[in-house]
Motif scaffolding. Structure first.
Motif, PDB file in Angstrom:
ATOM      1  N   LEU A   1       0.821  -1.199   0.000  1.00 57.99           N
ATOM      2  CA  LEU A   1       0.000   0.000   0.000  1.00 57.99           C
ATOM      3  C   LEU A   1       0.861   1.258   0.000  1.00 57.99           C
ATOM      4  CD1 LEU A   1      -2.857  -0.991   2.476  1.00 57.99           C
ATOM      5  CD2 LEU A   1      -2.949  -0.892  -0.019  1.00 57.99           C
ATOM      6  N   VAL A   2       1.936   1.273   0.768  1.00 58.26           N
ATOM      7  CA  VAL A   2       2.815   2.448   0.803  1.00 58.26           C
ATOM      8  C   VAL A   2       3.453   2.690  -0.559  1.00 58.26           C
ATOM      9  CG1 VAL A   2       4.968   3.358   1.775  1.00 58.26           C
ATOM     10  CG2 VAL A   2       3.251   2.339   3.280  1.00 58.26           C
ATOM     11  N   ILE A   3       3.892   1.621  -1.196  1.00 56.28           N
ATOM     12  CA  ILE A   3       4.513   1.759  -2.524  1.00 56.28           C
ATOM     13  C   ILE A   3       3.507   2.303  -3.526  1.00 56.28           C
ATOM     14  CG2 ILE A   3       5.533   0.478  -4.433  1.00 56.28           C
ATOM     15  CD1 ILE A   3       6.800  -1.383  -2.350  1.00 56.28           C
ATOM     16  N   LEU A   4       2.294   1.776  -3.487  1.00 61.42           N
ATOM     17  CA  LEU A   4       1.268   2.268  -4.399  1.00 61.42           C
ATOM     18  C   LEU A   4       0.925   3.729  -4.127  1.00 61.42           C
ATOM     19  CD1 LEU A   4      -1.158  -0.795  -4.514  1.00 61.42           C
ATOM     20  CD2 LEU A   4       0.452  -0.051  -6.280  1.00 61.42           C
ATOM     21  N   TYR A   5       0.866   4.115  -2.827  1.00 59.98           N
ATOM     22  CA  TYR A   5       0.518   5.496  -2.477  1.00 59.98           C
ATOM     23  C   TYR A   5       1.557   6.480  -3.023  1.00 59.98           C
ATOM     24  CZ  TYR A   5      -0.105   9.618   0.453  1.00 59.98           C
ATOM     25  OH  TYR A   5      -0.273  10.911   0.895  1.00 59.98           O
ATOM     26  N   TYR A   6       2.830   6.196  -2.777  1.00 65.47           N
ATOM     27  CA  TYR A   6       3.870   7.104  -3.260  1.00 65.47           C
ATOM     28  C   TYR A   6       3.967   7.081  -4.785  1.00 65.47           C
ATOM     29  CZ  TYR A   6       5.737   8.419   1.272  1.00 65.47           C
ATOM     30  OH  TYR A   6       5.880   8.957   2.526  1.00 65.47           O
ATOM     31  N   GLY A   7       3.670   5.962  -5.369  1.00 68.34           N
ATOM     32  CA  GLY A   7       3.691   5.912  -6.810  1.00 68.34           C
ATOM     33  C   GLY A   7       2.628   6.788  -7.444  1.00 68.34           C
ATOM     34  N   PHE A   8       1.391   6.675  -6.941  1.00 73.50           N
ATOM     35  CA  PHE A   8       0.326   7.517  -7.476  1.00 73.50           C
ATOM     36  C   PHE A   8       0.540   8.984  -7.125  1.00 73.50           C
ATOM     37  CE2 PHE A   8      -2.060   3.456  -7.631  1.00 73.50           C
ATOM     38  CZ  PHE A   8      -2.481   3.519  -8.955  1.00 73.50           C
ATOM     39  N   SER A   9       1.090   9.271  -5.937  1.00 74.21           N
ATOM     40  CA  SER A   9       1.359  10.657  -5.554  1.00 74.21           C
ATOM     41  C   SER A   9       2.396  11.284  -6.480  1.00 74.21           C
ATOM     42  CB  SER A   9       1.847  10.719  -4.096  1.00 74.21           C
ATOM     43  OG  SER A   9       0.869  10.193  -3.226  1.00 74.21           O
ATOM     44  N   ARG A  10       3.419  10.540  -6.812  1.00 72.44           N
ATOM     45  CA  ARG A  10       4.440  11.058  -7.704  1.00 72.44           C
ATOM     46  C   ARG A  10       3.880  11.298  -9.106  1.00 72.44           C
ATOM     47  NH1 ARG A  10       8.327  14.120  -7.245  1.00 72.44           N
ATOM     48  NH2 ARG A  10       8.871  12.951  -5.337  1.00 72.44           N
TER      49      ARG A  10
END
Length: 614
Positions: free
Chosen positions: A93-102
């Motif tokens: 979930l953290v990886i997906l969150y930062y990916g979409f935020s970027r």
């Protein structure tokens, strides 16, 4: 016996021996026959057969049972396994969150660089050198953290164009939000506006950026073009003083022909500078009325000198050296200013007391007319006051009721008169009521002091010459008679007779019927082939002629002397709050006299005093 028979007997005997050694308590049943039980085709295949792994033998009696006793379920998930699964899930979930935020940040923000103006959109464009025009820029400090500042070429002409100051303030907001997003690694919705004294931690002042080598240093300052003149700057002296720590420079430039709005802004800016500990300077290089010293004495000189011109910024407000002009009034005197200085614990006009005090401080320091005009105002005020005095032993003297009438292109706030003007009889009736109330019951026996009332005066100041000739004010005195704005009817009557053989030269005159109009003001000094009443937008690129400046100076001096006499000599003032001159008169009378004692009376609806309008 043949050999093969002996071998068979041997195998049979061996089988018997193995069978006899088995425990009599253990009963073995052969598993059902399957294709996997077939004998191997060779010794090799038999040696590496995995059938014994697929078909498991029955459990030993000594091993735990496969099915738990007492009907308990089989434990399939241990706490360690659940914790491991939760950690894996959180990581994904953290990886997906930062990916979409970027992805969202990269899509919404532009590359770091210089801010340029393209149509109505502001974009960030990467460059390798500083631009040759004033603009905010994004820089990085020694640790690689993004900062922003404002780059004005040191050799750029001062002051900047009004449009440039307005664009810098608009771009500053865009760049500040961009840098804030870079620090937070996400593009989010920013506040509509911050507090008046909000300090942006990402802003770097010009002098600080120069120290860090991010902007041109002191060597570039030597080529600076300082065409503008600052009132209050010491230009002669054996020892050069140091640069002021904090300053505010007020630019006397506006497309508004009116003088009152500029005065209110100037006074308020001075009071604000004193409150913030800034040294105050005035620039009049582009003032439409000419030189500041033609109207006023120079303001008090500070003990330091103004900063380099390229360090003077229109915003943010916490910049060390601030520039204030009409185009930046919304940033300096807008909603955040009112929220900061209005008193929320008071009601109605009393909320404006702190703003009033700022303007009052500026009036006391700056409203000092030039020597000739101030001498006339003093003499005129004393002559009017002398007419109200009664000989001894009478101690009750008359009063002066000042009346300010603004016509021209300034219409009232009140709905029923917004397309015309407040009738003159309302001014006269209110003035008469104030005069009557001032002497009613003055003797203590309920009678009116008729003698004191008879020694009172009505003093009128107006931009419309026909007001002085009206029935309501034909008996009133003019505030000043040094400079008169005459009507065409008066000008025609004053022309010499054409029958005269020899007559003195008379300059062309322009009548002011109806009052002060912006179109009339801009047409002053135009050739006679252009109609005097032509409404033309001012061309700020072309400097006004000497004749235009001379006529504008006369109009301005007449306006200032009218205000000076009314503000000094009047005991009561009647005016319309829609006029900036009316608001200025309240400041000149003071808070106690004007508001607390009610000696400043507005007849334009139920509106109250307010300061700078933007």
């Amino acid at each position: 016996m043949p050999a093969h028979l002996d071998l068979a007997k041997t195998y049979t005997h061996a089988d018997m021996i193995l069978s006899s050694r088995k425990s009599p308590r253990l009963s073995l049943r052969p598993a059902p026959f399957t294709s996997l039980d077939k004998s191997p085709l060779s010794s090799t295949s038999s040696r590496f057969n995995f059938n014994h792994l697929i078909v498991s033998p029955p459990p030993s009696p000594g091993l735990p049972a496969l099915v738990p006793r007492h009907g308990k379920p089989i434990p399939t998930h241990t706490p360690r396994r659940c914790l491991r699964a939760a950690l894996w899930l959180a990581g994904v979930l953290v990886i997906l969150y930062y990916g979409f935020s970027r992805l969202q940040l990269d899509h919404g923000m532009k590359p770091v660089g210089w801010a340029t103006h393209s149509g109505d959109q502001y974009e960030m464009v990467g460059e390798s050198e500083l631009p040759d025009f004033p603009t905010p820029v994004v820089v990085t400090d020694g640790r690689g953290r993004a900062k922003w500042t404002v780059s004005i070429p040191p050799d750029h002409e001062f002051p900047l164009e009004p449009k440039q100051y307005a664009e810098i303030c608009t771009q500053n907001m865009e760049v500040a939000n961009h840098v804030a997003d870079l620090h937070s690694h996400i593009h989010h919705q920013h506040a509509a506006h911050y507090g008046y004294y909000h300090v942006d931690p990402n802003f770097m002042d010009v002098a600080e950026a120069e120290v860090h080598g991010l902007l041109p240093g002191p060597k570039a300052k030597t080529s600076m073009k300082e065409h503008g003149s600052l009132i209050g700057e010491k230009k002669d002296g054996l020892i050069e003083s140091g640069v002021c720590e904090k300053t505010m420079t007020f630019l006397l430039e506006t497309h508004d022909a009116g003088l009152g709005k500029m005065l209110m802004m100037l006074w308020t800016a001075y009071g604000l500078a004193q409150k913030e500990g800034r040294h105050f300077f005035i620039d009049d290089s582009r003032w439409v009325y000419g030189k500041y010293t033609n109207f006023f004495k120079a303001p008090p000189l500070p003990a330091c000198r103004p900063p380099p011109r390229h360090e003077m910024l229109p915003c943010p407000h916490h910049a060390r050296h601030l520039v204030v002009s009409a185009v930046t009034a919304a940033q300096t005197f807008g909603g955040a200013f009112n929220e900061e200085f209005e008193n929320p614990r008071k009601m109605e006009v009393y909320r404006q007391k702190p703003v009033f005090d700022l303007a009052r401080q500026g009036y006391q320091a700056l409203f000092r007319l030039n020597e000739a005009d101030q001498k006339y105002v003093d003499e005129r005020s004393l002559s009017l006051l002398d007419k109200t005095l009664r000989p001894p032993p009478e101690d009750q003297n008359g009063i002066i009721v000042g009346i300010h009438v603004r016509h021209g292109d300034r219409h009232p706030y009140e709905f029923q008169y917004r397309d015309s003007y407040v009738p003159l009889d309302r001014y006269a009736e209110k003035a008469q009521d104030l005069l009557h109330n001032a002497f009613n019951d003055s003797n203590g026996d309920g009678e009116v002091n008729a003698m004191a009332e008879a020694h009172s005066l009505f003093v009128v100041a107006s931009d419309d010459p026909e007001v002085y000739e009206s029935e309501e004010f034909s008996h009133a005195s003019r505030a000043q008679e040094q400079i008169r704005l005459a009507s065409n009817k008066v000008l025609e009557s004053s022309k010499p007779s054409p029958a005269a053989a020899i007559r003195k030269f008379v300059e062309d005159s322009v009548g002011w019927e109806g009052g002060f109009f912006a179109g009339m003001f801009w047409s002053l000094g135009k050739p006679t082939s252009v109609p005097a009443t032509a409404v033309e937008a001012p061309d700020t690129k072309l400097p006004p002629t000497e004749e235009a400046l001379r006529l504008r100076e006369l109009v301005g001096r007449a306006y200032l002397m009218d205000l000076a006499v009314l503000g000094r000599a009047s005991d009561r003032v009647v005016c319309t709050v829609s006029s900036m001159g009316c608001k200025l008169l309240a400041v000149m009378m003071g808070w106690e006299n004007a508001v607390v004692d009610g000696r400043w009376v507005n007849i334009d609806g139920d509106f109250e005093w307010r300061g700078v309008s933007w």
